[in-house]
Design a protein around this motif. Sequence first.
Motif, PDB file in Angstrom:
ATOM      1  N   UNK A 180      78.955 -35.479 -47.923  1.00 30.99           N
ATOM      2  CA  UNK A 180      79.098 -34.097 -47.699  1.00 30.99           C
ATOM      3  C   UNK A 180      78.629 -33.668 -46.545  1.00 30.99           C
ATOM      4  N   UNK A 181      77.328 -34.076 -46.033  1.00 32.05           N
ATOM      5  CA  UNK A 181      76.812 -33.816 -44.773  1.00 32.05           C
ATOM      6  C   UNK A 181      77.402 -34.262 -43.556  1.00 32.05           C
ATOM      7  N   UNK A 182      77.854 -35.684 -43.788  1.00 31.32           N
ATOM      8  CA  UNK A 182      79.010 -36.265 -42.775  1.00 31.32           C
ATOM      9  C   UNK A 182      80.024 -35.392 -42.688  1.00 31.32           C
ATOM     10  N   UNK A 183      80.599 -35.012 -43.720  1.00 27.84           N
ATOM     11  CA  UNK A 183      81.988 -34.226 -43.519  1.00 27.84           C
ATOM     12  C   UNK A 183      81.627 -33.129 -42.711  1.00 27.84           C
ATOM     13  N   UNK A 233      81.937 -29.820 -37.416  1.00 28.17           N
ATOM     14  CA  UNK A 233      81.116 -29.092 -36.425  1.00 28.17           C
ATOM     15  C   UNK A 233      81.431 -29.932 -35.154  1.00 28.17           C
ATOM     16  N   UNK A 234      81.377 -31.065 -35.070  1.00 27.87           N
ATOM     17  CA  UNK A 234      81.504 -31.863 -33.824  1.00 27.87           C
ATOM     18  C   UNK A 234      82.921 -31.709 -33.141  1.00 27.87           C
ATOM     19  N   UNK A 289      83.136 -27.976 -31.949  1.00 27.15           N
ATOM     20  CA  UNK A 289      82.400 -28.102 -30.431  1.00 27.15           C
ATOM     21  C   UNK A 289      83.434 -28.708 -29.612  1.00 27.15           C
ATOM     22  N   UNK A 290      84.122 -29.703 -29.885  1.00 30.22           N
ATOM     23  CA  UNK A 290      84.825 -30.366 -28.829  1.00 30.22           C
ATOM     24  C   UNK A 290      86.010 -29.565 -28.728  1.00 30.22           C
ATOM     25  N   UNK A 291      86.543 -28.987 -29.468  1.00 25.75           N
ATOM     26  CA  UNK A 291      87.626 -27.938 -29.397  1.00 25.75           C
ATOM     27  C   UNK A 291      87.141 -26.960 -28.324  1.00 25.75           C
TER      28      UNK A 291
END
Length: 365
Positions: A110-113, A118-119, A122-124
């Motif tokens: 769940x945390x990785x998802x 979020x990553x 942030x990239x977008x």
Amino acid sequence: MLPIKNTLFIVSGVSSFIIFYMGIVNFLTSVEESTGMILLIFSVFVATGTLLGTVHISTSITKPIQKLAKNMSDFSKSNKLSNENQIKTNVKEIFELNENFVSMGEKVEKTIKVQNEYVQKLKDMDRKKVEFSSMVSHELKTPLVPILGYVQMLQKEELLGKLNEGQKDAVDEIYTSTIKLEKLIGDILTTQKLDLGKLVFNHENINISELLHGLIKEFDPIAIEKEIEITANFNEDVQIFSDRDRINQVFSNLIKNAIDYVSPGTGCVTIGMKNNLNDVEFFVQDNGVGISEDNKKDLFKKFYQVDTSSKRKKGGSGLGLAICKGITEGLGGEIWVESEKNVKTTFFFKIPKKPIKISVKDDSS
Ligand SMILES: Nc1ncnc2c1ncn2[C@@H]1O[C@H](COP(=O)(O)OP(=O)(O)OP(=O)(O)O)[C@@H](O)[C@H]1O
Ligand SMILES: [Mg+2]
């Protein structure tokens, strides 16, 4: 390390052997043959029971532990829980261990998802930000064209009338500042295109000797003005298929830096190349102030300048070397620096003789 299964078998094997051995000793030393025989049969039963018990314990304890260990190792590699190796066990401790592992794994998944989402966000956002500032820089560049045009017309007095000395100085100042602004906006646009992977490279046949001599000619007036020497050092002529304008841009940035950091009168800048099998290794060397080990690692980052004090004499925005890195890597090469404080600094960059496919790097740092 000894597996638990082997340990169990060694222990039970030794115990069974001792029980069996004692049975035989009893049989041989017994006064009554029937008692000896009973003890021997009994020891055979106990030894066999011990061995069978070990097999049972081994299957019910070691098998699920082995599966659990494999599941954990798979999870640490893929960060995903697998449904393939379900663990069935009646051993309470192993059951609990597995339950805890599965619940921990679900939380990690769940945390990785969430982290990946979020990553991506942030990239977008970063991409949109770069695209927006790219649009702004482009819009800033457009009015510079008429400004430069009119300033140049004012400088040629026959077009818009004669200027007095004060007006001439003012127009010259406007011209110099406009050129600086044009360069800065151009550098920002190039950096943004590099970040977005949108810088287009146009490949053509390049004669290296011509390229290097052209550069020396271009920088001759500045060299004469600053009383420094610019020389070319290479003894082989090579043809490569690459982007002439972009290689010129890298050289220009490096030569301008070299000229900035050598002393007038004694300054010496050498440009040259080494012909390798698949690439050409160019260099720009100067005998200026040099760069310390500490500063080297950040040199190719955007907006990085060694001297950021208010007393800083040189202009510039700290984009030159970041652009050099983006271009050389975009052309499939690399750039690096070697320097000895107050002795010499050499910037090297390698360019492949033929274009190679590059995977576009998504790094907008
Ligand atoms: N040949 C050199 N000798 C010593 N220091 C150098 C040399 N070349 C670069 N540097 C250091 O590296 C910093 C970054 O150089 P870079 O070319 O990226 O930016 P800049 O020259 O300050 O500005 P511009 O964007 O106009 O090129 C410089 O500010 C300077 O401190
Ligand atoms: Mg520079």
